[in-house]
Structures are given as C-alpha cells and as structure tokens.
Design an enzyme around this catalytic site. Sequence first.
Site, mmCIF file in Angstrom:
data_model
loop_
_atom_site.group_PDB
_atom_site.id
_atom_site.type_symbol
_atom_site.label_atom_id
_atom_site.label_comp_id
_atom_site.label_asym_id
_atom_site.label_seq_id
_atom_site.Cartn_x
_atom_site.Cartn_y
_atom_site.Cartn_z
ATOM 1 N N SER A 93 0.835 -1.188 0.000
ATOM 2 C CA SER A 93 0.000 0.000 0.000
ATOM 3 C C SER A 93 0.872 1.241 0.000
ATOM 4 C CB SER A 93 -0.902 0.000 1.225
ATOM 5 O OG SER A 93 -0.122 0.221 2.379
ATOM 6 N N LYS A 94 0.213 2.382 0.002
ATOM 7 C CA LYS A 94 0.919 3.657 -0.090
ATOM 8 C C LYS A 94 2.055 3.804 0.920
ATOM 9 C CE LYS A 94 -2.312 6.053 -2.741
ATOM 10 N NZ LYS A 94 -2.726 4.856 -3.483
ATOM 11 N N ARG A 95 1.818 3.264 2.126
ATOM 12 C CA ARG A 95 2.873 3.491 3.113
ATOM 13 C C ARG A 95 4.141 2.692 2.822
ATOM 14 N NH1 ARG A 95 2.219 -0.409 6.856
ATOM 15 N NH2 ARG A 95 0.502 -1.740 6.207
#
Length: 483
Positions: free
Chosen positions: A253-255
């Site tokens: 994911s984005k993180r």
Amino acid sequence: MENCRVRFAPSPTGPLHIGGARSALFNYLIAKRFKGQFILRIEDTDVERSSRESEDNIFDSLRWLGLDWDEGPDIGGPYGPYRQMERLAIYKKYIQELIDKGLAYYCYCTEEELEEERQELIAKGEPPRYLGKCRELSPEQKEQFIQEGRKPVVRFRVPGNQEIVVNDLVRGKVVFESNGIGDYVILKSDGIPTYNFAVVIDDYLMKISHVIRAEEHLSNTPRQILIYEALGWETPTFAHVSLILGKDKSKMSKRHGATSVVQYKEQGYLPEAVVNFLALLGWAPEGEEEIFTMEELIEQFSLERVSKRPAVFDIDKLKWINGVYIRGCSNEEIRDLFIPVLQEAGHLPEKLSDRDYQWIQLVINGLQEKVHTLKEVLEHIDMFVGDQVELESEDLKKVLEEEQVPLVIETLKEKIKTVEELTPETVKTMLKEVSKETKQKGKKVFMPIRIAITGKMHGPELHSIIPALGKENVLKRIEKTVG
RNA sequence: GGCGCGUUGGAGAAGCGGCUUAACUCACCAGCCUUUCACGCUGGCAUUCACGGGUUCGAAUCCCGUACGCGUCACCA
C-alpha cells in the site's frame, strides 16, 4: 492450448497499481506464449470512483510497459464494447433470465434493515450475511415496497448445501461451501450490475479461456461459478496469483512507498526493468538467469512456475535490475534517456548545441555505470557543471593539508592553463604528467585533485569531470578549495 | 468469528519422498581489479526448512494439530 484468450480487467479508480501491472503482464505473457489474444476490459461499474483520467493512466502505463492489447475500449474488437458501462443492456438481459428462472429475486431491504440484521448476527456470534428475507415476497408486499418508493436490488439465490470446487491452475483444487455464502447482490438499485455478475457475463461473452488475476479474487470465485452454472455456461480456467506484499509482509500500500506504475516511471526506472522485476514477483525461472527481455519472458513464462506464496516487493532488487538495464543501454539509448532528465532539472536547454552533446557524452561516461535509476543522475550532476564547490566534510581538509598538495595543485593548474583543449584523452595524459613531474602517485596525487575540484572523496573519473567542467570552472573551483 | 490461502538464510526464491552435506538472485562481509566510488571477478554467508505429533527403511517434501501472517465475507472491484 487452443484459442487462448485472456484479459486484464482493471477498474479505473486510480492510477495503474504495481499489482495490477503484474496481473496484466502475466496475462500478456500467456497470451503471447500461446499465440492468443490479450484483451483489455474496463470495469467501471463503480460510477462514484471511476474516472476517465484513471482510465487514461491505465492505458498509458500499460503502453509504457509494452503490454499492448489486441482488443480494448480504444481499439474495439469483435466482442465489444469493452467498457462495462457501455454493456448495461447486455447485463439486463441476463439478469432478467435469472429472475425468470427463479434463480434471482428482487430485494427491497433498506440499508438500515440490512445493518440491523448484520448486528444481530454478530451479537449472536454468527457470521454476518444476508438471510434471504426477500426471497419469497408476495406480490402485495412487493407492491407495497414499490409504493413506499423503495428501489430494489436483485440478489442471486444461492443454493444450499452445495460444494463449489475451484480448480485453480496455481492453487490446485479449492473447495467452498455454498452455505457460507449469503444471497448476494447482482444488480444494484441504480440498475448497474455488481462486479461478481458483470465479470461472469463479460468473460463468457468475450470467450475468455483463462482468468488470471490476483488472489484477492479467489474467495469471490465460487460466487461467480454459481452464476456460470445458473446460466448453463462452462467456466473458464482460473489461475489466482498471490498478492504483492510490502517489506513488512502486509498488502502493498501507499505506506510502502510508490505503488503506481507512473511513479516508477517518474523516478527513473526503465520499462524493461520494471517488466523484468514484475515477472519475478511470484514467478520463478527455471535456470539461474534472472534478467529477461520481454521475448525471453514470453518464451519461458509458465503458470506452473508461479508460486502460491505471496511475493514481497523488494525495492533493492528492482534497483539492481534497473541498474543492469541502464548499463546495458547503447550510447544512443542512454543519451535519449539522460537528456530529458537533465532538461527537466534545468541543466540543459530545449535546443541542444554541439557543445551540449559533448557535455552529455562526458556525463554518460562518468555516470552510466554508476546509477541505478535515471533520477540518480541528478545526485551527481553538480560535479559536471558550474564553478561552485563545497567540501563535503571537514575531514577532507586534512587531505588538502598534506605536504605534497601545493606542488601537485600548482603543477595541475599550469597544465590546465597551457593545454590546448580539455578532453578525456588530454586530461588522462595531463594527470600522468602531473604524477611524473611531482614524483607522487596514486592517492597522493589523485585524491587532492578530486577533492579540490569536487569537494568529495568519491565520484566519477576525473577525466570525465574535468572536460565537462571546462578550464574556467575547474580553475575557479580549485581557487575556492585550495586557493 | 466463518471460509480460504500461506509459513525454506537479512530479503526474494528453487525444491514435487532418497541424486540436498538445501540451487540461484539481491543485500551483506572479505579479497582482487581500479587514481576514489561504482562496475566486474573470486570466495564467505541456513548442520537446516514456523512449531508439535504422525506415516515411512528414509520427509523441507505426505497426513493431523497448534501458532503466526495475509485475503475474503459490500448496492467496491
């Protein structure tokens, strides 16, 4: 494998995700391998989140990667349209067929009623699911709901006590119980079908032979199989590829950093490298080699060697692969790659002069072997341009204070002033002469020169940097650091 | 919680009952090459395959259980 037809069916709710790109690649490779067709279908039934912008991004990203489709929304094909929102009439027909057969029914439950049911089940410790309240509604009840202005959905009547077997090419035989599945919505109240319904209709009508997609769809597959059966259709072959995980083993994911293909493009990764890396995510080649061109991948790729376990996205490996491709570029290729990066950062004008080309060549000489991404070029570019220098750290002063330094530097300055032209060759001989005339060698001569000119201990070869800077800049830099 | 999937070194990953004293790749370490870094080359890096049982002459490989991780149970796809 005859008539191999595979598809990539993204929903245009954001830029093409790296996981989506991998699914697309696997489908593409299978299609090419078996001389079939690779179809692009846009699943835009989520009207709220879908956008043309995302769709364009997906097209661009796929093209950038070199994954060209044989049929799709932009180029059409014999089984179009290839955008689900343009196929509404088709779905309607099959929804009606299921209703007529008694295999689907209208459900008038409100969101509140559904939520209430869910809470009750949870309170009782049972799995939340739809219990079939509207299964046997009388015409009067229906009439009343309609009077109330309720907009119905259509639900699929899930048969009880049935085993649903998914024969999956990568996971083997996976069995599900129909009792674990509540009657699910196939047509939303706005008249648009849900994913689980539309995907079946389209895959069948588009004559898809192999459904290759991410593992998150495995649990949905029994729902889809039920619809194939209800319509009396043969199912395609399924292959569920495991998910791509971040370093911490949770879903990418984005993180975890960049998740979309464009971001990698922007960071200076080469499409060939990204494709190569993506292929290795879940698939293992037979031999020891890990660097493959698209052609080689088409030749070697097979679903049998796709792993069941989740693949972890290892950015270090991507960097390494990208470095391999950068080093493998011909001079013309790497020049075309470097130029836009340099222009964008303002180091080169739009219109390039001969002098600019000479300079670029020196930058290539110094950096092609060094960088892992195109953007890394900018981290080193200060050494090739301008008269500004700053010592990287105080420690470097010690090197410049060594006793042989004044003589070395003076000799060098003289040489630079008198040499006709600075080129890699003249610089090389010049440096040799400095070494000889000062009776100093190795680090004693090269390190002070490097530090005096670049302010750093490490960097590209001096015979690339010095000609790139030019006489004036070199002398000014030396003036600044050693006076 | 139900259902489903997975668990091999710092990381990816091969392995499909004996040919494994567990390939290969990245990372890391050492050496070589080199005016530095990088590149390249050479070597090192799991007595052991999540854990506990079982089957077998023999198991990382088959079976069962436990733990952990992840996915899915939407009028999202």
